[in-house]
Design an enzyme around this catalytic site. Sequence first.
Site, PDB file in Angstrom:
ATOM      1  N   LYS A 298     -19.660  97.694  70.811  1.00 12.04           N
ATOM      2  CA  LYS A 298     -18.465  98.467  70.096  1.00 12.04           C
ATOM      3  C   LYS A 298     -17.330  97.336  69.806  1.00 12.04           C
ATOM      4  O   LYS A 298     -16.595  96.762  70.777  1.00 12.04           O
ATOM      5  CB  LYS A 298     -17.765  99.583  70.814  1.00 12.04           C
ATOM      6  CG  LYS A 298     -16.703 100.195  70.047  1.00 12.04           C
ATOM      7  CD  LYS A 298     -16.346 101.650  71.029  1.00 12.04           C
ATOM      8  CE  LYS A 298     -15.012 102.054  69.980  1.00 12.04           C
ATOM      9  NZ  LYS A 298     -14.753 103.445  70.972  1.00 12.04           N
ATOM     10  N   LYS A 351     -21.233  99.330  66.432  1.00  9.52           N
ATOM     11  CA  LYS A 351     -20.091  99.934  65.824  1.00  9.52           C
ATOM     12  C   LYS A 351     -19.198  98.892  65.627  1.00  9.52           C
ATOM     13  O   LYS A 351     -18.567  98.259  66.480  1.00  9.52           O
ATOM     14  CB  LYS A 351     -19.391 101.039  66.694  1.00  9.52           C
ATOM     15  CG  LYS A 351     -18.249 101.854  66.089  1.00  9.52           C
ATOM     16  CD  LYS A 351     -17.690 102.882  67.016  1.00  9.52           C
ATOM     17  CE  LYS A 351     -16.506 103.547  66.053  1.00  9.52           C
ATOM     18  NZ  LYS A 351     -15.980 104.584  67.315  1.00  9.52           N
TER      19      LYS A 351
END
Length: 430
Positions: A298, A351
């Site tokens: 992330k 992400k």
Amino acid sequence: MGSTIVNAPCTVPSVKGFDTLYYVGLRPTSTLRFNSGRTSISGRSQRLFVVRASERHDGHVKKIEMSIEECEAAVVAGNAPEAPPVPPKPAAPVGTPVIQPFQLSRRPRRNRKSPALRASFQETSISPANFVYPLFIHEGQEDTPIGAMPGCYRLGWRHGLVEEVAKARDVGVNSIVLFPKVPDALKSPTGDEAYNDNGLVPRTIRLLKDKYPDLVIYTDVALDPYSSDGHDGIVREDGVIMNDETVHQLCKQAVSQARAGADVVSPSDMMDGRVGAIRDALDAEGFHHVSIMSYTAKYASSFYGPFREALDSNPRFGDKKTYQMNPANYREALVEAHEDEAEGADILLVKPGLPYLDIIRLLRDESPLPIAAYQVSGEYSMIKAGGVLKMIDEERVMMESLMCLRRAGADIILTYFALQAARCLCGEKR
């Protein structure tokens, strides 16, 4: 045309004057002889027919007049039936140079010359089963539009959410992930509301599981929606995000969600060691069947802006760069992936999505675990804005972006386009 002999019991009375010449598909044969028109098996009367597939031309039934043997004999004798001529070669435009064709042993365009061939050789496919639908929920009864995310709403958990889930299921999307908008009065520096068994998320899970027992529910495990500081962890007075103390809170949050009926808990906080700690906490409470989807890579991205508006969860100060990854780093994703695998993650997530296709491919090549990609709010909003301004074809760009995520190696995609894309795949019009 081939013939099939059907030997079936006759369960209706015999018909006087039955003439097979007037019925397409049934015709007498001279190659089979019977002692009688009926045979008896186990005391039941049966009929034997020779059934031929009928020929059709321009939507009208055409009577078959020649047997296979007669057709073959005609061809052998040089009386082959006529077929349409070879079409003429299409003319090139005036001024096209006349050249000798290149002597190429391989022309890749040959496999792309028609829609049927392109479909035959397509290497990547996508279906509604590949989508996880992120849904925002709040305590209110009305659905509140999110200005920065056209088409997305904060859904009332008792009505609007249930209706949206029903729409998604109708087109094959049976996986969702929940993100709560928590009242400010319930936020605190330690995010204790995150593990309230009667909080917004656990109540919503119980409601959905009661309505749709087979619905796959993913949950977000992080403190930022519940933190008065807007960070994913507990913030020390000098601004440092406390790792181990935060993980302690996350374990209680994951257990609370599992107790409510969550299928997959998804730690998105990026604290070190949280996957192993959550796995141990779940197992200790008997939730061995609950999966963990780790936000493995992330990044501290600028693509998250619209999401933070949706949940009103912007950091009160500073940024998240001490725990989320540097967008410039590639190899670091492998470090995170190896740790998450060793600690018991079931799914690894990257992400954002489209700007990080190389990271998706890296994890796909290096890990046997399923890979998830999150097409985040900024990606969604840019496509929506481009469509509104008529700068792009929204639907085509939407589907291309999702296909690219699949091609890079994502098994599942968290996308706000889930419902719209599934309707497109199911052939529904915009």
